[in-house]
Design a protein around this motif. Structure first.
Motif, PDB file in Angstrom:
ATOM      1  N   ASN A  80       2.899  -5.641 -14.832  1.00 18.03           N
ATOM      2  CA  ASN A  80       1.729  -6.475 -14.602  1.00 18.03           C
ATOM      3  C   ASN A  80       1.868  -7.835 -15.270  1.00 18.03           C
ATOM      4  O   ASN A  80       1.419  -8.844 -14.726  1.00 18.03           O
ATOM      5  CB  ASN A  80       0.467  -5.766 -15.097  1.00 18.03           C
ATOM      6  CG  ASN A  80      -0.133  -4.849 -14.057  1.00 18.03           C
ATOM      7  OD1 ASN A  80      -0.967  -5.251 -13.268  1.00 18.03           O
ATOM      8  ND2 ASN A  80       0.315  -3.601 -14.050  1.00 18.03           N
ATOM      9  N   LEU A  81       2.486  -7.876 -16.411  1.00 17.07           N
ATOM     10  CA  LEU A  81       2.689  -9.158 -17.084  1.00 17.07           C
ATOM     11  C   LEU A  81       3.599 -10.077 -16.284  1.00 17.07           C
ATOM     12  O   LEU A  81       3.466 -11.305 -16.347  1.00 17.07           O
ATOM     13  CB  LEU A  81       3.268  -8.931 -18.485  1.00 17.07           C
ATOM     14  CG  LEU A  81       2.317  -8.290 -19.503  1.00 17.07           C
ATOM     15  CD1 LEU A  81       3.051  -7.987 -20.796  1.00 17.07           C
ATOM     16  CD2 LEU A  81       1.122  -9.204 -19.782  1.00 17.07           C
ATOM     17  N   THR A  82       4.508  -9.507 -15.511  1.00 16.42           N
ATOM     18  CA  THR A  82       5.402 -10.332 -14.689  1.00 16.42           C
ATOM     19  C   THR A  82       4.704 -10.877 -13.450  1.00 16.42           C
ATOM     20  O   THR A  82       5.198 -11.808 -12.815  1.00 16.42           O
ATOM     21  CB  THR A  82       6.631  -9.525 -14.224  1.00 16.42           C
ATOM     22  OG1 THR A  82       6.221  -8.535 -13.284  1.00 16.42           O
ATOM     23  CG2 THR A  82       7.355  -8.886 -15.403  1.00 16.42           C
ATOM     24  N   GLY A  83       3.586 -10.278 -13.073  1.00 14.85           N
ATOM     25  CA  GLY A  83       2.865 -10.697 -11.879  1.00 14.85           C
ATOM     26  C   GLY A  83       3.235  -9.917 -10.633  1.00 14.85           C
ATOM     27  O   GLY A  83       2.550 -10.020  -9.609  1.00 14.85           O
ATOM     28  N   VAL A  84       4.295  -9.126 -10.684  1.00 16.32           N
ATOM     29  CA  VAL A  84       4.743  -8.402  -9.490  1.00 16.32           C
ATOM     30  C   VAL A  84       3.730  -7.356  -9.061  1.00 16.32           C
ATOM     31  O   VAL A  84       3.538  -7.101  -7.867  1.00 16.32           O
ATOM     32  CB  VAL A  84       6.131  -7.752  -9.743  1.00 16.32           C
ATOM     33  CG1 VAL A  84       6.061  -6.661 -10.799  1.00 16.32           C
ATOM     34  CG2 VAL A  84       6.692  -7.189  -8.447  1.00 16.32           C
ATOM     35  N   SER A  85       3.023  -6.762 -10.004  1.00 17.50           N
ATOM     36  CA  SER A  85       2.065  -5.706  -9.676  1.00 17.50           C
ATOM     37  C   SER A  85       0.884  -6.250  -8.886  1.00 17.50           C
ATOM     38  O   SER A  85       0.407  -5.619  -7.938  1.00 17.50           O
ATOM     39  CB  SER A  85       1.570  -5.031 -10.954  1.00 17.50           C
ATOM     40  OG  SER A  85       2.635  -4.422 -11.647  1.00 17.50           O
ATOM     41  N   ASP A  86       0.403  -7.411  -9.279  1.00 20.17           N
ATOM     42  CA  ASP A  86      -0.724  -8.006  -8.587  1.00 20.17           C
ATOM     43  C   ASP A  86      -0.391  -8.265  -7.125  1.00 20.17           C
ATOM     44  O   ASP A  86      -1.194  -7.977  -6.231  1.00 20.17           O
ATOM     45  CB  ASP A  86      -1.131  -9.305  -9.274  1.00 20.17           C
ATOM     46  CG  ASP A  86      -2.371  -9.922  -8.644  1.00 20.17           C
ATOM     47  OD1 ASP A  86      -3.434  -9.299  -8.705  1.00 20.17           O
ATOM     48  OD2 ASP A  86      -2.251 -11.026  -8.083  1.00 20.17           O
ATOM     49  N   HIS A  87       0.802  -8.794  -6.867  1.00 15.43           N
ATOM     50  CA  HIS A  87       1.230  -9.066  -5.497  1.00 15.43           C
ATOM     51  C   HIS A  87       1.379  -7.763  -4.708  1.00 15.43           C
ATOM     52  O   HIS A  87       1.008  -7.697  -3.533  1.00 15.43           O
ATOM     53  CB  HIS A  87       2.544  -9.838  -5.495  1.00 15.43           C
ATOM     54  CG  HIS A  87       2.409 -11.244  -6.025  1.00 15.43           C
ATOM     55  ND1 HIS A  87       1.595 -12.181  -5.448  1.00 15.43           N
ATOM     56  CD2 HIS A  87       2.987 -11.841  -7.094  1.00 15.43           C
ATOM     57  CE1 HIS A  87       1.679 -13.318  -6.123  1.00 15.43           C
ATOM     58  NE2 HIS A  87       2.509 -13.132  -7.136  1.00 15.43           N
ATOM     59  N   ALA A  88       1.918  -6.734  -5.346  1.00 14.11           N
ATOM     60  CA  ALA A  88       2.120  -5.455  -4.660  1.00 14.11           C
ATOM     61  C   ALA A  88       0.788  -4.802  -4.291  1.00 14.11           C
ATOM     62  O   ALA A  88       0.623  -4.292  -3.187  1.00 14.11           O
ATOM     63  CB  ALA A  88       2.947  -4.518  -5.541  1.00 14.11           C
ATOM     64  N   ARG A  89      -0.165  -4.824  -5.221  1.00 14.31           N
ATOM     65  CA  ARG A  89      -1.482  -4.237  -4.931  1.00 14.31           C
ATOM     66  C   ARG A  89      -2.182  -4.981  -3.797  1.00 14.31           C
ATOM     67  O   ARG A  89      -2.756  -4.370  -2.902  1.00 14.31           O
ATOM     68  CB  ARG A  89      -2.359  -4.254  -6.189  1.00 14.31           C
ATOM     69  CG  ARG A  89      -1.995  -3.235  -7.244  1.00 14.31           C
ATOM     70  CD  ARG A  89      -3.082  -3.150  -8.300  1.00 14.31           C
ATOM     71  NE  ARG A  89      -3.259  -4.410  -9.015  1.00 14.31           N
ATOM     72  CZ  ARG A  89      -2.644  -4.727 -10.151  1.00 14.31           C
ATOM     73  NH1 ARG A  89      -1.796  -3.871 -10.696  1.00 14.31           N
ATOM     74  NH2 ARG A  89      -2.874  -5.872 -10.754  1.00 14.31           N
ATOM     75  N   GLN A  90      -2.122  -6.311  -3.850  1.00 12.58           N
ATOM     76  CA  GLN A  90      -2.798  -7.082  -2.828  1.00 12.58           C
ATOM     77  C   GLN A  90      -2.153  -6.893  -1.465  1.00 12.58           C
ATOM     78  O   GLN A  90      -2.845  -6.832  -0.439  1.00 12.58           O
ATOM     79  CB  GLN A  90      -2.807  -8.573  -3.197  1.00 12.58           C
ATOM     80  CG  GLN A  90      -3.781  -9.382  -2.348  1.00 12.58           C
ATOM     81  CD  GLN A  90      -5.217  -8.886  -2.478  1.00 12.58           C
ATOM     82  OE1 GLN A  90      -5.727  -8.717  -3.596  1.00 12.58           O
ATOM     83  NE2 GLN A  90      -5.868  -8.648  -1.337  1.00 12.58           N
ATOM     84  N   ALA A  91      -0.829  -6.788  -1.429  1.00 12.50           N
ATOM     85  CA  ALA A  91      -0.130  -6.554  -0.159  1.00 12.50           C
ATOM     86  C   ALA A  91      -0.552  -5.221   0.442  1.00 12.50           C
ATOM     87  O   ALA A  91      -0.754  -5.109   1.661  1.00 12.50           O
ATOM     88  CB  ALA A  91       1.379  -6.593  -0.375  1.00 12.50           C
ATOM     89  N   PHE A  92      -0.708  -4.211  -0.407  1.00 13.43           N
ATOM     90  CA  PHE A  92      -1.165  -2.904   0.089  1.00 13.43           C
ATOM     91  C   PHE A  92      -2.576  -3.002   0.640  1.00 13.43           C
ATOM     92  O   PHE A  92      -2.866  -2.504   1.736  1.00 13.43           O
ATOM     93  CB  PHE A  92      -1.111  -1.861  -1.026  1.00 13.43           C
ATOM     94  CG  PHE A  92      -1.846  -0.600  -0.691  1.00 13.43           C
ATOM     95  CD1 PHE A  92      -1.329   0.309   0.202  1.00 13.43           C
ATOM     96  CD2 PHE A  92      -3.096  -0.337  -1.263  1.00 13.43           C
ATOM     97  CE1 PHE A  92      -2.027   1.469   0.532  1.00 13.43           C
ATOM     98  CE2 PHE A  92      -3.790   0.812  -0.943  1.00 13.43           C
ATOM     99  CZ  PHE A  92      -3.256   1.711  -0.040  1.00 13.43           C
ATOM    100  N   LEU A  93      -3.478  -3.634  -0.108  1.00  6.36           N
ATOM    101  CA  LEU A  93      -4.863  -3.746   0.338  1.00  6.36           C
ATOM    102  C   LEU A  93      -4.978  -4.561   1.620  1.00  6.36           C
ATOM    103  O   LEU A  93      -5.732  -4.207   2.526  1.00  6.36           O
ATOM    104  CB  LEU A  93      -5.715  -4.376  -0.763  1.00  6.36           C
ATOM    105  CG  LEU A  93      -5.918  -3.518  -2.023  1.00  6.36           C
ATOM    106  CD1 LEU A  93      -6.618  -4.314  -3.104  1.00  6.36           C
ATOM    107  CD2 LEU A  93      -6.689  -2.252  -1.701  1.00  6.36           C
ATOM    108  N   ASP A  94      -4.199  -5.646   1.727  1.00  5.91           N
ATOM    109  CA  ASP A  94      -4.220  -6.458   2.944  1.00  5.91           C
ATOM    110  C   ASP A  94      -3.691  -5.675   4.135  1.00  5.91           C
ATOM    111  O   ASP A  94      -4.258  -5.731   5.234  1.00  5.91           O
ATOM    112  CB  ASP A  94      -3.383  -7.730   2.752  1.00  5.91           C
ATOM    113  CG  ASP A  94      -4.032  -8.703   1.773  1.00  5.91           C
ATOM    114  OD1 ASP A  94      -5.234  -8.555   1.500  1.00  5.91           O
ATOM    115  OD2 ASP A  94      -3.315  -9.601   1.281  1.00  5.91           O
ATOM    116  N   GLY A  95      -2.619  -4.931   3.916  1.00  7.13           N
ATOM    117  CA  GLY A  95      -2.046  -4.122   4.992  1.00  7.13           C
ATOM    118  C   GLY A  95      -2.969  -3.007   5.412  1.00  7.13           C
ATOM    119  O   GLY A  95      -3.101  -2.714   6.617  1.00  7.13           O
ATOM    120  N   ASN A  96      -3.649  -2.385   4.451  1.00 13.88           N
ATOM    121  CA  ASN A  96      -4.585  -1.317   4.765  1.00 13.88           C
ATOM    122  C   ASN A  96      -5.779  -1.861   5.537  1.00 13.88           C
ATOM    123  O   ASN A  96      -6.268  -1.235   6.481  1.00 13.88           O
ATOM    124  CB  ASN A  96      -5.051  -0.658   3.466  1.00 13.88           C
ATOM    125  CG  ASN A  96      -5.797   0.645   3.698  1.00 13.88           C
ATOM    126  OD1 ASN A  96      -5.367   1.463   4.484  1.00 13.88           O
ATOM    127  ND2 ASN A  96      -6.907   0.818   2.994  1.00 13.88           N
TER     128      ASN A  96
END
Length: 255
Positions: free
Chosen positions: A231-247
């Protein structure tokens, strides 16, 4: 809606997860689940706890929408601490916990079920950890209690799901039944345990935990440390949002 408990016959307490539509549990819900299970086990009249769920599946894990709409890391910290407490509550419950799993059991759902004493599942139940697709790590500790080591690693890296029938083959699910009969199947096992001397059963639970070769509390918190790092790297935020957008896009196409 939320977390509820009810007393049935012979000291059987049923704890129900109810966060429609998919039982994605918010951070406060995990703490409430922990308190409810702990309280159930502390009840001197309790013999067995059944952990069950309403809605489309047993549990879809944490509420990612809550995490995305909260600035900073407070929601992440709350969810991680809440999950740790809920998983520990199942493991440390003073009486046996039977998990009755319907539909999908994902992420935090695997954490709950992996720490249960007994698992029954509906024939449409699936289990999986989509963590790597969401930019997180965790619950490999609990998945490793359900399947052999190399299968656990395959499921973890690929984010694939595994069926209730496969877990039954490996011995972690004691019974696979229809969804309509799932609660009855869990209650039948609970009644069998409830007939035993409660003092002996409580001692047996403590003894079994005491000889467990896996220190589930520490190993899960170790895993969570890598989630914070990601999460500190920022990769988690992008991954969560990509999942929510795709869903969201999938739901729009289905409507």
């Amino acid at each position: 809606m939320g977390i509820s408990s009810s007393h049935t016959e012979n000291g059987i307490i049923e704890v129900t997860i109810d966060y429609p539509p998919v039982n994605a549990i918010p951070s406060l819900g995990w703490f409430e689940l922990a308190r409810t299970i702990t309280t159930a086990g502390e009840d001197p009249e309790a013999r067995v706890v059944i952990l069950r769920a309403e809605n489309r599946g047993f549990c879809a894990g944490v509420d990612l929408k809550e995490m995305q709409r909260t600035e900073g890391y407070s929601a992440l910290i709350a969810a991680n601490r809440g999950c740790a407490k809920a998983f520990a509550a199942v493991y440390d419950c003073e009486v046996p916990v039977i998990a009755a799993v319907n539909g999908f059991c994902l992420g935090g759902g695997v954490g709950l079920v992996g720490n249960a004493d007994i698992i029954v599942a509906s024939d449409d139940a699936t289990f999986g950890l989509p963590e790597v697709d969401r930019g997180a790590l965790g619950a490999a500790t609990h998945l490793a209690r359900l399947v052999p080591q190399h299968l656990m690693r395959t499921l973890y890296y690929t984010a694939r799901n595994v069926s209730a029938q496969t877990l039954h083959h490996h011995g972690s699910v004691i019974e696979v039944t229809t969804r309509a009969r799932l609660d009855d199947a869990a209650r039948e096992i609970a009644k069998e345990i409830a007939k035993k001397d409660p003092t002996v059963i409580r001692a047996a639970k403590e003894a079994i935990n005491g000889i467990d070769p896996q220190r589930v509390h520490q190993s899960y918190r170790f895993e969570q440390g890598f989630t914070f790092e990601l999460n500190l790297t920022g990769v988690s935020d992008h991954a969560r949002q990509a999942f929510l957008d795709g869903n969201h896009a999938r739901q729009a196409n289905d409507s």
